[in-house]
Write an enzyme that holds these catalytic residues in place. Structure first.
Site, mmCIF file in Angstrom:
data_model
loop_
_atom_site.group_PDB
_atom_site.id
_atom_site.type_symbol
_atom_site.label_atom_id
_atom_site.label_comp_id
_atom_site.label_asym_id
_atom_site.label_seq_id
_atom_site.Cartn_x
_atom_site.Cartn_y
_atom_site.Cartn_z
ATOM 1 N N ARG A 1 0.825 -1.223 0.000
ATOM 2 C CA ARG A 1 0.000 0.000 0.000
ATOM 3 C C ARG A 1 0.855 1.267 0.000
ATOM 4 O O ARG A 1 0.554 2.243 0.694
ATOM 5 C CB ARG A 1 -0.951 0.033 1.217
ATOM 6 N N SER B 1 -10.047 0.361 3.839
ATOM 7 C CA SER B 1 -9.317 0.126 5.092
ATOM 8 C C SER B 1 -8.798 1.434 5.673
ATOM 9 O O SER B 1 -8.178 2.229 4.967
ATOM 10 C CB SER B 1 -8.123 -0.796 4.844
ATOM 11 N N GLU C 1 -3.901 3.942 6.373
ATOM 12 C CA GLU C 1 -3.811 3.613 4.951
ATOM 13 C C GLU C 1 -4.481 4.720 4.132
ATOM 14 O O GLU C 1 -4.037 5.044 3.040
ATOM 15 C CB GLU C 1 -4.508 2.269 4.683
HETATM 16 C C1 FAD Z 1 -15.489 -0.300 -0.057
HETATM 17 C C2 FAD Z 1 -14.008 -0.110 -0.332
HETATM 18 C C3 FAD Z 1 -13.187 -1.214 -0.408
HETATM 19 C C4 FAD Z 1 -11.817 -1.062 -0.652
HETATM 20 N N1 FAD Z 1 -11.037 -2.164 -0.729
HETATM 21 C C5 FAD Z 1 -9.728 -2.032 -1.043
HETATM 22 C C6 FAD Z 1 -8.891 -3.188 -1.198
HETATM 23 O O1 FAD Z 1 -9.318 -4.330 -1.059
HETATM 24 N N2 FAD Z 1 -7.590 -3.001 -1.497
HETATM 25 C C7 FAD Z 1 -7.059 -1.739 -1.646
HETATM 26 O O2 FAD Z 1 -5.874 -1.635 -1.952
HETATM 27 N N3 FAD Z 1 -7.822 -0.645 -1.508
HETATM 28 C C8 FAD Z 1 -9.141 -0.750 -1.205
HETATM 29 N N4 FAD Z 1 -9.906 0.365 -1.049
HETATM 30 C C9 FAD Z 1 -9.271 1.698 -1.076
HETATM 31 C C10 FAD Z 1 -9.223 2.382 -2.443
HETATM 32 O O3 FAD Z 1 -10.233 1.908 -3.299
HETATM 33 C C11 FAD Z 1 -7.850 2.199 -3.107
HETATM 34 O O4 FAD Z 1 -6.805 2.712 -2.306
HETATM 35 C C12 FAD Z 1 -7.795 2.850 -4.489
HETATM 36 O O5 FAD Z 1 -6.613 2.461 -5.143
HETATM 37 C C13 FAD Z 1 -7.854 4.369 -4.433
HETATM 38 O O6 FAD Z 1 -8.090 4.814 -5.748
HETATM 39 P P1 FAD Z 1 -8.810 6.199 -6.042
HETATM 40 O O7 FAD Z 1 -8.809 6.411 -7.506
HETATM 41 O O8 FAD Z 1 -10.157 6.248 -5.400
HETATM 42 O O9 FAD Z 1 -7.820 7.199 -5.353
HETATM 43 P P2 FAD Z 1 -8.158 8.409 -4.377
HETATM 44 O O10 FAD Z 1 -8.789 7.902 -3.139
HETATM 45 O O11 FAD Z 1 -8.890 9.469 -5.126
HETATM 46 O O12 FAD Z 1 -6.690 8.914 -4.029
HETATM 47 C C14 FAD Z 1 -5.816 8.105 -3.261
HETATM 48 C C15 FAD Z 1 -4.391 8.662 -3.403
HETATM 49 O O13 FAD Z 1 -3.958 8.473 -4.745
HETATM 50 C C16 FAD Z 1 -3.584 9.725 -5.318
HETATM 51 N N5 FAD Z 1 -3.983 9.677 -6.732
HETATM 52 C C17 FAD Z 1 -5.170 9.270 -7.234
HETATM 53 N N6 FAD Z 1 -5.132 9.315 -8.581
HETATM 54 C C18 FAD Z 1 -3.908 9.775 -8.925
HETATM 55 C C19 FAD Z 1 -3.254 10.030 -10.179
HETATM 56 N N7 FAD Z 1 -3.862 9.828 -11.368
HETATM 57 N N8 FAD Z 1 -1.995 10.501 -10.147
HETATM 58 C C20 FAD Z 1 -1.350 10.697 -8.969
HETATM 59 N N9 FAD Z 1 -1.921 10.477 -7.763
HETATM 60 C C21 FAD Z 1 -3.173 10.010 -7.747
HETATM 61 C C22 FAD Z 1 -4.332 10.763 -4.508
HETATM 62 O O14 FAD Z 1 -3.683 12.020 -4.535
HETATM 63 C C23 FAD Z 1 -4.332 10.153 -3.120
HETATM 64 O O15 FAD Z 1 -3.116 10.459 -2.460
HETATM 65 C C24 FAD Z 1 -11.274 0.239 -0.822
HETATM 66 C C25 FAD Z 1 -12.124 1.353 -0.739
HETATM 67 C C26 FAD Z 1 -13.476 1.188 -0.499
HETATM 68 C C27 FAD Z 1 -14.356 2.415 -0.438
#
Ligand code: FAD
Length: 293
Positions: free
Chosen positions: A160, A209, A280
């Site tokens: 992560r 998480s 996380e």
């Molecule tokens: C119900 C649920 C279940 C989940 N289960 C998991 C799981 O099993 N495993 C897991 O790993 N995660 C899980 N997550 C967490 C989340 O989905 C992941 O961490 C996911 O990768 C975040 O992606 P996002 O596009 O929503 O990023 P965001 O939440 O929008 O951003 C997260 C970080 O990434 C950066 N970021 C986003 N896009 C970019 C880009 N294009 N360039 C540079 N930086 C960027 C942001 O600045 C921020 O620091 C879960 C979330 C939920 C709500």
């Protein structure tokens, strides 16, 4: 590309909290991203890119930065031989759908991760034994210092974690997959979704998480459950009664409520187990947890 002011980030986070961004833009091309970075640099403004906000807590009183949400070509997915090329803003669900339709397996784990490709790279998202670092061939990153392609090793992907910093924008990723029968992919995804639904609050507003799993025999969720925190509520935020490493928006939650719950959870885990839980979820807007004493 328009630069908007005062866009409420609550509309862009899965928890549904967060105040206004000082500036907000939806770049559709790499040139747009470069223009946005220049615009911010001329004004001495920080830049942060968001995906689907599924791992994000943004400050209630707003974020003093130019916030980017990739769109258009930067959110598209193209099948290319035994792999796919996906924009940083593409939803994992879309990438997985395209891969399945093309008979390409290896990305099934991402059905559990409701974010974008860029967010998955940033977090090295993973589930059920798979993670982004295993499928990424290379990643294109744009920053004020220039653009380039990076391997997962060069990005420092580990549990992560990546070495990426705000101002570095993941605009595209190439994923290396392998041929697999679409029916088998569908069956795997159905099975993983069923497991997920049984264990986690999938029908609530959460950000996934809260804490990384510590180096301990108990996972973060089991530890917080043993601390008696399931159902603990502060303001509109509640530790999920289903899984203690999730915080739910139980109605009218603010980021401050979630943060206060996190501080309480860390305090209790430290008191009972001597463990310092590390969050996380990503913070935007100068958020901090109080130090453990
Ligand atoms: C119900 C649920 C279940 C989940 N289960 C998991 C799981 O099993 N495993 C897991 O790993 N995660 C899980 N997550 C967490 C989340 O989905 C992941 O961490 C996911 O990768 C975040 O992606 P996002 O596009 O929503 O990023 P965001 O939440 O929008 O951003 C997260 C970080 O990434 C950066 N970021 C986003 N896009 C970019 C880009 N294009 N360039 C540079 N930086 C960027 C942001 O600045 C921020 O620091 C879960 C979330 C939920 C709500």
């Amino acid at each position: 590309m328009t630069i908007e002011e005062g866009v409420e980030l609550a509309g862009f986070t899965t928890l549904g909290t967060g105040g206004p961004a000082r500036a907000f833009a939806r770049p559709e091309t790499e040139a747009d991203v470069e223009g946005a970075l220049r615009w911010a640099s001329e004004r001495g403004l920080a830049v942060a890119t968001i995906g689907l906000g599924s791992n994000l807590l943004a400050a209630d009183d707003g974020v003093d930065a130019l916030v980017l949400r990739l769109a258009g070509r930067l959110a598209a997915v193209v099948v290319d031989g035994d792999g796919i090329r996906a924009g940083g803003g593409a939803a994992n669900a879309v990438a997985l759908h395209r891969a399945r339709a093309a008979g390409l397996g290896g990305f099934e784990f991402a059905c559990a991760i409701p974010g974008t490709i860029g967010g998955g790279v940033w977090m090295n998202g993973g589930a059920y034994g798979g993670e982004f670092s295993q499928v990424l061939e290379r990643v294109r990153v744009v920053s004020a210092d220039g653009s380039g392609w990076f391997t997962p090793t060069e990005l420092g992907l580990s549990y992560r974690h990546s070495d990426l910093r705000h101002g570095q924008v993941v605009v595209e990723a190439e994923l290396r997959l392998h041929p697999r029968d679409p029916a088998e992919i569908k069956a795997t995804v159905r099975e993983l979704n069923a497991q997920r639904k049984a264990a986690q609050p999938t029908n609530r507003r959460t950000f996934g998480s809260v804490f990384k799993n510590p180096e301990h025999e108990l996972s973060a969720g089991r530890m917080l459950e043993a601390c008696g925190l399931k159902g603990h509520r502060i303001g509109g935020a509640e530790i999920s009664p289903k899984h203690a490493n999730f915080i739910e928006n139980a109605g009218g939650a603010r980021t401050a409520d979630a943060l206060a719950l996190m501080a309480e959870a860390r305090r209790r885990a430290h008191e009972q187990y001597g463990v310092e839980l590390r969050h996380e979820v990503e913070f935007l807007g100068g958020l901090e947890l109080p130090p453990l004493t």
